[in-house]
Scaffold this active site. Structure first.
Site, mmCIF file in Angstrom:
data_model
loop_
_atom_site.group_PDB
_atom_site.id
_atom_site.type_symbol
_atom_site.label_atom_id
_atom_site.label_comp_id
_atom_site.label_asym_id
_atom_site.label_seq_id
_atom_site.Cartn_x
_atom_site.Cartn_y
_atom_site.Cartn_z
ATOM 1 N N PHE A 10 12.478 59.918 -21.706
ATOM 2 C CA PHE A 10 11.388 59.155 -20.823
ATOM 3 C C PHE A 10 12.320 58.861 -19.470
ATOM 4 C CE2 PHE A 10 9.620 56.096 -18.389
ATOM 5 C CZ PHE A 10 8.369 56.459 -18.548
ATOM 6 N N ASP B 155 20.595 58.570 -16.808
ATOM 7 C CA ASP B 155 19.826 57.880 -16.375
ATOM 8 C C ASP B 155 19.662 56.619 -17.093
ATOM 9 O OD1 ASP B 155 17.250 56.393 -16.185
ATOM 10 O OD2 ASP B 155 15.898 58.098 -16.472
ATOM 11 N N LYS C 245 14.658 49.490 -12.214
ATOM 12 C CA LYS C 245 14.496 48.426 -12.987
ATOM 13 C C LYS C 245 14.960 47.111 -12.441
ATOM 14 C CE LYS C 245 11.646 50.397 -16.582
ATOM 15 N NZ LYS C 245 11.836 51.731 -16.956
HETATM 16 C C1 LIG Z 1 11.332 52.896 -16.415
HETATM 17 C C2 LIG Z 1 12.188 54.300 -16.555
HETATM 18 C C3 LIG Z 1 11.962 55.143 -15.505
HETATM 19 C C4 LIG Z 1 11.054 55.251 -14.810
HETATM 20 O O1 LIG Z 1 11.013 53.949 -13.710
HETATM 21 P P1 LIG Z 1 9.525 53.652 -12.844
HETATM 22 O O2 LIG Z 1 10.249 52.375 -12.041
HETATM 23 O O3 LIG Z 1 8.535 53.325 -13.957
HETATM 24 O O4 LIG Z 1 9.400 54.630 -12.356
HETATM 25 C C5 LIG Z 1 12.806 56.329 -15.770
HETATM 26 N N1 LIG Z 1 13.738 56.278 -16.606
HETATM 27 C C6 LIG Z 1 14.005 55.343 -17.447
HETATM 28 C C7 LIG Z 1 15.237 55.622 -18.590
HETATM 29 C C8 LIG Z 1 13.241 54.251 -17.610
HETATM 30 O O5 LIG Z 1 13.208 53.503 -18.743
#
Ligand SMILES: *Cc1c(COP(=O)(O)O)cnc(C)c1O
Length: 408
Positions: free
Chosen positions: A147, A232, A261
């Site tokens: 994700f 990520d 986040k």
């Molecule tokens: C939440 C998330 C994203 C995307 O972040 P947004 O601020 O919702 O665009 C990307 N990578 C990971 C691992 C995430 O948990």
């Protein structure tokens, strides 16, 4: 004349959303109107322990005093300049964020998906300018069940059909391999590979923690093959797993770290690509940008977040309380829990499907005053603010036990 708008109930507010709000979410039926620390309150004044923490955007809890103060101070001085001009908050933010992550340079953006998009663009540019991949031939290797966000390019390399169906045509240039499988990764990497992009712990997939040695293996493989390691850490980073970054568990330094986040302290969207200088310096004026990226309010809040993490206190709390969480979940195995994975203050809990779906368990927990979110099937995710106390955490575990055993 003063108009008195009668306060609306939770049920009325939920009903009012239905015709006017896009249905891309299916929230639990709770309408939150205020919050402090680990607790939120709904419009009827009922209190709930927040065991989701905004998908880790609220690692420091709701309205952490130091973060709120930094935001207030900045609101009273300067909020936005655009990058057409310098602002007096950005240098310190970038310096301290780079130092915190052991990297050199920062590209500030806003949302997580933008950080991922920016990371993809930077990796491709690096492949052409530095590695010498022929034009438009660069590939990026990603993991199944990833994700990384919701943009067109990002869903192009998702393996979740719900996230993809109806949104094609997709961006080419991605290869998907199984997660936690170094041999498959090695087979997919070739002279066109710009980067390997993975989550050090797969959050949305259900808090999937790779085997010991996987992250070090990815580091070793990408170095040997001459491609970038892009981690990520948007959900796994900034204290959640008991270390500043999840890759720290294997003492690995990627070439590029994506953050988001919690970087915004639960106040404003703040994300960043943090990288080695040789990588980020491939960008030149005009080649990439963002109107809001690096704005002074975001930089002030982001700096205050980095300052909280510089003490190590939150990483320690996540590690210590992570033990409490793990022991508590271990005690529930066989009592409604069929298995779980955890790292730090973050767990994916597989509930016996006979007891209910993840959604049903989440609703029952909500009625008992604990907010969680299911991922898929019968898996729920626990990720409370790192400010939670051991007593609050034990209370949540008792509530989980009650909900699971009441329906056994
Ligand atoms: C939440 C998330 C994203 C995307 O972040 P947004 O601020 O919702 O665009 C990307 N990578 C990971 C691992 C995430 O948990």
């Amino acid at each position: 004349m003063t108009s008195v708008v009668p306060a609306r109930t939770s049920a009325e507010l939920i009903g009012a959303e239905e015709p006017v709000l896009a249905h891309n979410y299916h929230p639990l039926p709770v309408v939150v109107s205020r919050a402090e620390g680990t607790w939120v309150e709904d419009v009827e004044g009922r209190r709930y322990l927040d065991m989701l923490a905004g998908y880790s955007a609220l690692n420091f809890g709701h309205r952490h005093p130091a973060l709120i103060e930094a935001a207030h101070r900045q609101l009273d001085r300067l909020t936005l300049t655009s990058r057409a001009f310098h602002n007096d908050r950005l240098a310190e933010f970038a310096e301290r964020l780079a130092a915190l992550t052991g990297l050199d340079m920062v590209l500030p953006m806003n949302t997580g998906a933008e950080a991922v998009e920016s990371g993809v663009k930077v990796a491709r540019k690096w492949a052409y300018d530095v590695k010498g991949v022929p034009a438009d031939r660069a590939t990026i290797v990603v993991a199944a069940d990833n994700f990384h966000g919701r943009t067109t390019t990002i869903v192009s390399f998702s393996t979740d059909e719900v996230a993809r169906a109806g949104f094609g045509p997709f961006t080419p240039g991605f290869r998907v391999v199984p997660y936690n499988d170094l041999a498959a990764l090695e087979a997919a990497v070739d002279e066109t590979t710009a980067a390997v992009l993975i989550e050090p712990v797969q959050g949305e997939a259900g808090v999937i923690v790779p085997d010991d040695g996987y992250l070090a293996g990815v580091r070793e493989l990408t170095r040997r093959e001459g491609c970038l390691f892009v981690a990520d850490e948007i959900q796994s980073g900034l204290g959640r797993t008991g270390r500043t970054l999840a890759v720290d568990h294997e003492s690995v330094v990627p070439d590029v770290v994506l953050l988001g986040k919690a970087l915004g302290g639960g106040i404003v969207p703040v994300s960043a690509v943090v990288a080695r200088r040789e990588v980020l310096q491939v960008l030149h004026p005009g080649e990439h940008g963002s109107t809001f990226g690096g704005n002074p309010l975001a930089a002030a809040v982001g700096t205050a977040v980095v300052e909280l993490l510089e003490t190590g206190e939150f990483q320690r709390r996540a590690a210590d309380l992570g033990e409490v969480l793990r022991e508590g979940l271990q005690a529930l195995v066989g009592k409604g829990v069929v298995g779980f994975r955890s790292r730090g203050l973050w767990a994916g809990v597989d509930v016996d499907p006979a007891i209910g779906t993840g959604r049903e368990i989440s609703e029952r927990l909500m009625r008992e005053g604990v907010l969680v979110k299911d991922t898929h099937g019968s898996t729920i995710r626990l990720a409370p603010p790192l400010t939670i106390t051991a007593e609050e955490l034990q209370g949540a575990l008792r509530t989980l036990e009650k909900v699971l055993t009441a329906h056994a």
